[in-house]
Design an enzyme around this catalytic site. Structure first.
Site, PDB file in Angstrom:
ATOM      1  N   ASP A 148      -5.899 -54.656 -13.190  1.00 53.13           N
ATOM      2  CA  ASP A 148      -5.688 -53.207 -13.214  1.00 53.13           C
ATOM      3  C   ASP A 148      -4.717 -52.695 -12.149  1.00 53.13           C
ATOM      4  O   ASP A 148      -3.776 -51.982 -12.458  1.00 53.13           O
ATOM      5  CB  ASP A 148      -7.035 -52.484 -13.100  1.00 53.13           C
ATOM      6  CG  ASP A 148      -6.908 -50.988 -13.323  1.00 53.13           C
ATOM      7  OD1 ASP A 148      -6.066 -50.584 -14.125  1.00 53.13           O
ATOM      8  OD2 ASP A 148      -7.665 -50.227 -12.694  1.00 53.13           O
ATOM      9  N   CYS A 202      -4.938 -51.150 -36.736  1.00 53.04           N
ATOM     10  CA  CYS A 202      -5.172 -49.696 -36.827  1.00 53.04           C
ATOM     11  C   CYS A 202      -4.762 -49.138 -38.185  1.00 53.04           C
ATOM     12  O   CYS A 202      -5.358 -48.162 -38.659  1.00 53.04           O
ATOM     13  CB  CYS A 202      -4.405 -48.969 -35.725  1.00 53.04           C
ATOM     14  SG  CYS A 202      -5.038 -49.241 -34.055  1.00 53.04           S
ATOM     15  N   CYS A 212      -8.320 -36.469 -29.459  1.00 56.80           N
ATOM     16  CA  CYS A 212      -8.036 -36.308 -28.024  1.00 56.80           C
ATOM     17  C   CYS A 212      -8.195 -34.844 -27.616  1.00 56.80           C
ATOM     18  O   CYS A 212      -7.517 -33.970 -28.163  1.00 56.80           O
ATOM     19  CB  CYS A 212      -6.629 -36.797 -27.711  1.00 56.80           C
ATOM     20  SG  CYS A 212      -6.210 -36.657 -25.951  1.00 56.80           S
ATOM     21  N   CYS A 228      -4.193 -36.343 -19.712  1.00 62.70           N
ATOM     22  CA  CYS A 228      -5.356 -37.165 -20.063  1.00 62.70           C
ATOM     23  C   CYS A 228      -6.552 -36.802 -19.192  1.00 62.70           C
ATOM     24  O   CYS A 228      -6.451 -36.769 -17.958  1.00 62.70           O
ATOM     25  CB  CYS A 228      -5.004 -38.636 -19.893  1.00 62.70           C
ATOM     26  SG  CYS A 228      -6.369 -39.761 -20.233  1.00 62.70           S
ATOM     27  N   CYS A 257     -11.425 -41.136 -27.224  1.00 64.08           N
ATOM     28  CA  CYS A 257     -10.578 -41.905 -28.143  1.00 64.08           C
ATOM     29  C   CYS A 257     -11.183 -43.253 -28.497  1.00 64.08           C
ATOM     30  O   CYS A 257     -10.799 -43.865 -29.502  1.00 64.08           O
ATOM     31  CB  CYS A 257      -9.173 -42.072 -27.562  1.00 64.08           C
ATOM     32  SG  CYS A 257      -9.090 -43.085 -26.066  1.00 64.08           S
ATOM     33  N   CYS A 261     -13.148 -44.347 -32.548  1.00 60.46           N
ATOM     34  CA  CYS A 261     -12.421 -45.470 -33.149  1.00 60.46           C
ATOM     35  C   CYS A 261     -13.318 -46.273 -34.091  1.00 60.46           C
ATOM     36  O   CYS A 261     -14.355 -46.789 -33.670  1.00 60.46           O
ATOM     37  CB  CYS A 261     -11.876 -46.378 -32.048  1.00 60.46           C
ATOM     38  SG  CYS A 261     -11.039 -47.852 -32.681  1.00 60.46           S
TER      39      CYS A 261
END
Length: 403
Positions: A148, A202, A212, A228, A257, A261
């Protein structure tokens, strides 16, 4: 000695490296790794083009490595890279017996990625185990691991290594665990054969983009970090009024999000004990957070990745959550923050929250702040809150609520 080791490594044939890779994949579960793949160390040319455009549009968060060459060229980070090993570790997506949020005892929520032990520590331990496993078999093995906070894009490496495909929500989606996975990688001097990138799964689905809350997903796989909610909850300053209403009761991060999904539906990994959530940490009471000292904060949240920015963002977000709940029982605690907290960011947020809740006590605290607070932003926030409370539609709504 280094030269002789390099020469020894070159003597090994392709079959050796293929066999080593197969053994590594088989050993992954015992090392605590749910999925493992190999990517070539070639520069990420297309990624750099996207990142340049991303920067031009002002979509960066500011948390990233600023040098785009380092983010996209492994050779600038590691001497003579031969392959990159990507790993994924799955984490839980559901709370068992979650505590209930109710009037007078409102609760916030941490994103699922912050529920258990800090994933940076968890994955670094996994990568250390992997490095030791490799060194036992190839003594001259070298590696550079990152999770990260490293320069490379975890998602780009994972996509190239076949861990999963890059979803329209800008996250890596795996067939096994959806996007509920932590990612890490190790650049190595070992010429392990690369995997094939996963095919897109997807299709025509745009549920993540449509759901969102702030429109931060500006296109398939394109995120404006400045809008965001996950980014906003980690900032330390004052959040714009219109964004605070969208944050809801989120204390850290945002999972919208991922929740919508279809690939993630029904996936809930619970096989890593250190990643299992404590419900009282994952979904804590909001009002007690307002008075947490640094020591208490570290004791309670220090093992979570949500603690990396300190207590101020969490406490500010607790005020936002209380304001969005509009629970009058929270007014005395919020008013105390407005009057006494030395941090102007929290006082300004408290003013906004009181403006959302309203009532005589809230109005009195706001008028006092508008007249006596020494910070211009707090005075302005109190003024906006008072104006909002004076709107006819707000007063009508309050009377209706009280009936």
């Amino acid at each position: 000695m280094a030269a002789s080791r390099a020469a020894e490594a070159q003597k090994r044939d392709r079959a050796f490296w293929l066999r080593l890779k197969e053994e590594m994949v088989a050993a992954a579960p015992a090392l605590g790794i749910d999925k493992i793949g190999v990517a070539s160390p070639d520069p990420f040319v297309e990624l750099k083009e996207r990142l340049v455009r991303h920067r031009e549009l002002g979509y960066e968060s500011g948390f990233e490595e600023p040098d785009l060459d380092k983010r996209t060229n492994p050779a600038l980070l590691f001497d003579e890279p031969r392959s990159i090993i990507a790993i994924a570790v799955a984490y839980p997506s559901k709370l068992k017996d979650p505590p209930v949020s109710e009037p007078g005892a409102r609760r916030g929520i941490l994103s699922r990625s912050a529920w258990g032990e800090d994933y940076h520590r968890v994955l670094n331990v996994r990568l250390e185990r992997l490095a030791a496993w490799l060194a036992e078999r190839v003594p001259e093995a070298r590696g550079l691991s990152m999770v990260d906070t490293g320069a490379l894009s975890d998602r780009a490496v994972a996509e190239r290594a076949g861990i999963g495909w890059s979803g329209k929500n800008s996250l890596i989606l795996t067939s096994e665990w959806g996007s509920w996975v932590y990612l890490g990688e190790m650049i190595t001097n070992l010429p392990l054969p690369p995997d094939t990138p996963a095919e897109d799964g997807c299709g025509e689905c745009t549920k993540c983009i449509d759901a969102c809350p702030t429109g931060a997903l500006v296109g398939p796989g394109q995120l404006n970090a400045q809008k965001c909610i996950s980014f906003l909850t980690q900032t330390k300053g004052i959040v714009a009024d219109e964004m605070m209403t969208k944050i809801g009761n989120r204390l850290y991060g945002c999972d919208t999000c991922q929740i919508v999904c279809p690939v993630n539906r029904g996936k809930d990994a619970r096989h890593h004990p250190e990643l299992l959530p404590d419900p009282e940490v994952a979904k804590p009471l909001l009002q007690p957070l307002l008075t947490l000292g640094n020591r208490e904060f570290k004791e309670r949240f220090g093992s979570s990745s949500a603690a990396w920015r300190g207590r101020k963002p969490i406490q500010r977000n607790a005020l936002i959550g209380l304001g969005n709940f509009r629970d009058e029982a929270a007014v005395p605690d919020i008013a105390r923050v407005l009057r006494e907290d030395p941090r102007f960011e929290l006082r300004a947020t408290a003013a906004w929250a009181l403006g959302r809740i309203g009532g005589e006590e809230a109005e009195a605290a706001l008028r006092e702040a508008a007249e006596t607070d020494r910070d211009g932003e707090v005075v302005a926030a109190a003024g906006r809150a008072l104006v909002a409370l004076a709107q006819p539609d707000r007063r009508t709504a309050r009377k209706s609520e009280q009936r």
